[in-house]
Design an enzyme around this catalytic site. Structure first.
Site, mmCIF file in Angstrom:
data_model
loop_
_atom_site.group_PDB
_atom_site.id
_atom_site.type_symbol
_atom_site.label_atom_id
_atom_site.label_comp_id
_atom_site.label_asym_id
_atom_site.label_seq_id
_atom_site.Cartn_x
_atom_site.Cartn_y
_atom_site.Cartn_z
ATOM 1 N N LYS A 124 0.941 -1.229 0.028
ATOM 2 C CA LYS A 124 -0.175 -0.097 0.069
ATOM 3 C C LYS A 124 1.003 1.322 -0.069
ATOM 4 O O LYS A 124 2.072 1.175 0.633
ATOM 5 C CB LYS A 124 -0.727 -0.048 1.256
ATOM 6 C CG LYS A 124 -2.021 0.765 1.229
ATOM 7 C CD LYS A 124 -3.186 -0.182 0.324
ATOM 8 C CE LYS A 124 -4.427 0.418 0.021
ATOM 9 N NZ LYS A 124 -5.514 -0.212 -0.328
ATOM 10 N N ASP A 164 -6.946 4.148 -4.854
ATOM 11 C CA ASP A 164 -7.590 3.931 -3.645
ATOM 12 C C ASP A 164 -8.427 5.223 -3.032
ATOM 13 O O ASP A 164 -8.305 5.928 -4.074
ATOM 14 C CB ASP A 164 -6.563 3.534 -2.392
ATOM 15 C CG ASP A 164 -7.227 2.966 -1.183
ATOM 16 O OD1 ASP A 164 -7.700 1.689 -1.283
ATOM 17 O OD2 ASP A 164 -7.597 3.619 -0.072
ATOM 18 N N GLY A 236 -20.486 6.896 1.558
ATOM 19 C CA GLY A 236 -19.710 7.486 0.650
ATOM 20 C C GLY A 236 -20.222 7.599 -0.864
ATOM 21 O O GLY A 236 -21.496 7.209 -1.023
ATOM 22 N N PHE A 237 -19.431 8.326 -1.597
ATOM 23 C CA PHE A 237 -19.981 8.599 -3.055
ATOM 24 C C PHE A 237 -18.754 8.395 -4.265
ATOM 25 O O PHE A 237 -19.029 9.106 -5.212
ATOM 26 C CB PHE A 237 -20.796 9.954 -3.374
ATOM 27 C CG PHE A 237 -20.012 11.025 -3.099
ATOM 28 C CD1 PHE A 237 -19.217 11.744 -4.061
ATOM 29 C CD2 PHE A 237 -19.925 11.640 -1.889
ATOM 30 C CE1 PHE A 237 -18.599 12.696 -3.677
ATOM 31 C CE2 PHE A 237 -19.291 12.652 -1.460
ATOM 32 C CZ PHE A 237 -18.482 13.440 -2.559
ATOM 33 N N GLY A 238 -17.969 7.820 -3.833
ATOM 34 C CA GLY A 238 -16.688 7.640 -4.708
ATOM 35 C C GLY A 238 -16.814 6.472 -5.456
ATOM 36 O O GLY A 238 -17.819 6.011 -5.783
ATOM 37 N N ASN A 239 -15.595 5.989 -6.011
ATOM 38 C CA ASN A 239 -15.715 4.949 -7.013
ATOM 39 C C ASN A 239 -16.226 3.740 -6.353
ATOM 40 O O ASN A 239 -17.004 2.957 -7.229
ATOM 41 C CB ASN A 239 -14.054 4.620 -7.318
ATOM 42 C CG ASN A 239 -14.024 3.689 -8.320
ATOM 43 O OD1 ASN A 239 -13.502 2.479 -7.762
ATOM 44 N ND2 ASN A 239 -14.162 3.788 -9.602
ATOM 45 N N VAL A 240 -15.859 3.362 -5.254
ATOM 46 C CA VAL A 240 -16.583 2.118 -4.727
ATOM 47 C C VAL A 240 -17.918 2.165 -4.542
ATOM 48 O O VAL A 240 -18.737 1.229 -5.198
ATOM 49 C CB VAL A 240 -15.845 1.846 -3.615
ATOM 50 C CG1 VAL A 240 -16.450 0.266 -2.750
ATOM 51 C CG2 VAL A 240 -14.309 1.646 -3.608
ATOM 52 N N ALA A 241 -18.441 3.139 -3.975
ATOM 53 C CA ALA A 241 -19.870 3.162 -3.699
ATOM 54 C C ALA A 241 -20.556 3.448 -5.191
ATOM 55 O O ALA A 241 -21.650 2.812 -5.468
ATOM 56 C CB ALA A 241 -20.184 4.777 -3.129
ATOM 57 N N TRP A 242 -20.007 4.197 -6.045
ATOM 58 C CA TRP A 242 -20.542 4.135 -7.428
ATOM 59 C C TRP A 242 -20.838 2.855 -8.088
ATOM 60 O O TRP A 242 -21.691 2.656 -8.552
ATOM 61 C CB TRP A 242 -19.650 5.161 -8.346
ATOM 62 C CG TRP A 242 -19.830 5.067 -9.770
ATOM 63 C CD1 TRP A 242 -21.003 5.952 -10.523
ATOM 64 C CD2 TRP A 242 -19.161 4.174 -10.722
ATOM 65 N NE1 TRP A 242 -20.535 5.630 -11.861
ATOM 66 C CE2 TRP A 242 -19.698 4.804 -11.894
ATOM 67 C CE3 TRP A 242 -17.912 3.415 -10.725
ATOM 68 C CZ2 TRP A 242 -19.057 4.274 -13.353
ATOM 69 C CZ3 TRP A 242 -17.576 2.949 -11.984
ATOM 70 C CH2 TRP A 242 -17.873 3.452 -13.050
HETATM 71 N N1 GLU Z 1 -7.161 -0.093 -3.216
HETATM 72 C C1 GLU Z 1 -7.805 -1.254 -3.646
HETATM 73 C C2 GLU Z 1 -7.957 -2.009 -2.529
HETATM 74 O O1 GLU Z 1 -8.012 -1.869 -1.196
HETATM 75 C C3 GLU Z 1 -7.385 -1.934 -4.913
HETATM 76 C C4 GLU Z 1 -5.873 -2.378 -5.125
HETATM 77 C C5 GLU Z 1 -5.399 -2.722 -6.375
HETATM 78 O O2 GLU Z 1 -6.273 -2.576 -7.325
HETATM 79 O O3 GLU Z 1 -4.211 -3.084 -6.414
HETATM 80 O O4 GLU Z 1 -7.806 -3.559 -2.707
#
Ligand code: GLU
Length: 447
Positions: A124, A164, A236-242
């Protein structure tokens, strides 16, 4: 191995690293019994080695804002574990980023990636850079300055960052452009989440949310339930929520809430396709305000400042925003309002007290490292396409994502089924991920 002893040592060594300590504690508690049945793990000190990152890069990132003022941030890349594959994990740009936050995320990533069935280690990175209120030009200059240091630490067989919180397609584009210039080669496999015309996988932007809903479907199916007609609260309303909203709508569920740092938008008639599209505009604006949805869709989205998504009655709660966003009190409020399932989509979205409450009050619960693994899994599929210099159709990627999420659910059931027949998904996910990484570390010797 005794969780208590290891935690005592880590607390003394890393005082104040609360997110990291929380993540380690959760995993160690779940694996303790299984671990102690394997003297070879104890002999090779697998746990003691696994809780420490392989290495941490820290660097200064200096850039110039639109007013011509010099700004300085700190950048990090934490290469946590490479037992089963090259380091893999996202970059987080957020004002609250600290080494503790990235260590927790890198640690979790190691187990999550092991669950995906693909050969990826855990990592990360990110920065305390705050994208809120920044212009596109400022974001570009920051990304360029960040990559000026990062590029020497990464590579397609070494370490492959992705997005992320605060890092999406726009940022990956700026990062890749700079990498390409510095490395002087068109090495698409060095980052994932790229644009679809230059090496990105179809469906990668949607994959975390889609995968989360596929996992939820598997979990509900196992419990004899169906998602059709269920009311879903999303934070949320970001990429994951979307992505989660798109798939929830497609599967016949009704998304009745989305939220932001400023409050919650209740959507009594359920979110529409137009509203979901508008989430992308809100994200790109860098305003970080969910109230904008209510301004755009008056009467349809009703904004309440300072409230969370968990105050809106629902059947299923999907935390999609940030770690520790759902407290024990929130869990109680959800239950009081009729919620019976929580699938954690954000990394460590639920506080330990909330998880404990769910598990002891008959609420189905699954942890982020299983539920959200579809994102990084599709990153893994992007790496395969890059290595083969081909691109798959959306159908092919979606089929593979379906298969992976089903397999993650099966692993949770295999390792998490309790004597009474119920499934402890926290235990299941942690043990399944741990066993795979531990076995690989054992076979590779003391390194
Ligand atoms: N940030 C995302 C996660 O928490 C994706 C990481 C990635 O695609 O390498 O898994």
């Amino acid at each position: 191995m005794k969780t208590k002893d290891i935690m005592e040592r880590l607390r003394a060594k890393y005082p104040g690293e609360s997110e990291y300590l929380q993540a380690v504690q959760e995993v160690l508690e779940s694996i303790e019994d299984v671990y102690n049945q394997h003297p070879e793990f104890e002999q090779a000190k697998i746990v003691e080695r696994m809780v420490e990152p392989d290495r941490i890069f820290t660097f200064r990132v200096t850039w110039v804002d639109d007013k011509g003022e010099v700004q300085t941030n700190t950048g990090y890349r934490i290469q946590f574990n490479s037992a089963i594959g090259p380091y893999k994990g996202g970059l987080r740009f957020h004002r609250a980023v600290t080494p503790s936050m990235l260590k927790f995320l890198g640690f979790e990533q190691t187990f999550k990636n092991a669950l995906t069935t693909l050969p990826m280690g855990g990592a990360k990175g990110g920065s305390d850079f705050d994208p809120k209120g920044k212009t596109d030009a400022e974001i570009m200059r920051f990304c360029q300055a960040f990559m000026l240091e990062l590029w020497q630490c990464i590579g397609p067989d070494q370490d492959i960052p992705a997005g992320d919180v605060g890092v999406g397609g726009r940022e990956i584009g700026f990062l890749y452009g700079t990498y390409k210039k510095l490395a002087r080669e068109y090495n698409t496999g060095v980052l994932t989440g790229k644009g679809s015309t230059w090496g990105g996988s179809i469906l990668r932007p949607e994959a975390t949310g889609f995968g989360a809903l596929y996992f939820t479907q598997n979990l509900l199916h196992h419990a004899g339930k169906d998602i059709k007609g269920c009311k879903v609260a999303v934070s949320g309303f970001g990429n994951v929520a979307w992505g989660a909203c798109i798939k929830a709508l497609e599967l016949g569920a009704k998304v009745v809430a989305i939220s932001g740092p400023d409050g919650v938008c209740a959507i009594p008639d359920g979110i529409t396709k137009e509203m979901i599209d508008y989430m992308l505009v809100m994200r790109a604006s860098n305003r970080d305000r969910v109230e904008d949805m209510a301004t755009k869709f008056p009467g349809k989205a009703i904004f309440t400042p300072g409230k969370k998504a968990w105050s809106i009655p629902c059947d299923i709660a999907l935390p999609c925003a940030f770690q520790n966003e759902l407290s024990e009190d929130d869990a109680k409020e959800l239950k009081a309002n009729g919620c019976w399932c929580c699938c954690e989509v954000s990394n460590m979205g639920c506080q330990p007290g909330a998880i404990h409450f769910f598990q002891h009050n008959g609420i189905l619960f699954a942890p982020g490292k299983a539920v959200n693994a579809g994102g990084v899994a599709t990153s893994g599929l992007e790496m395969t396409q890059n290595a083969e210099h081909i691109s798959w159709s959306g159908k092919e990627v979606d089929e593979k994502l379906h298969f992976i999420m089903k397999s993650i659910h099966e692993q949770c059931v295999k390792f998490g089924t309790q004597p009474d027949g119920s499934v402890d998904y926290v235990k299941g996910a942690n043990i399944a991920g741990f066993m795979k990484v531990a076995q690989a570390m054992l076979e590779q010797g003391i390194v």
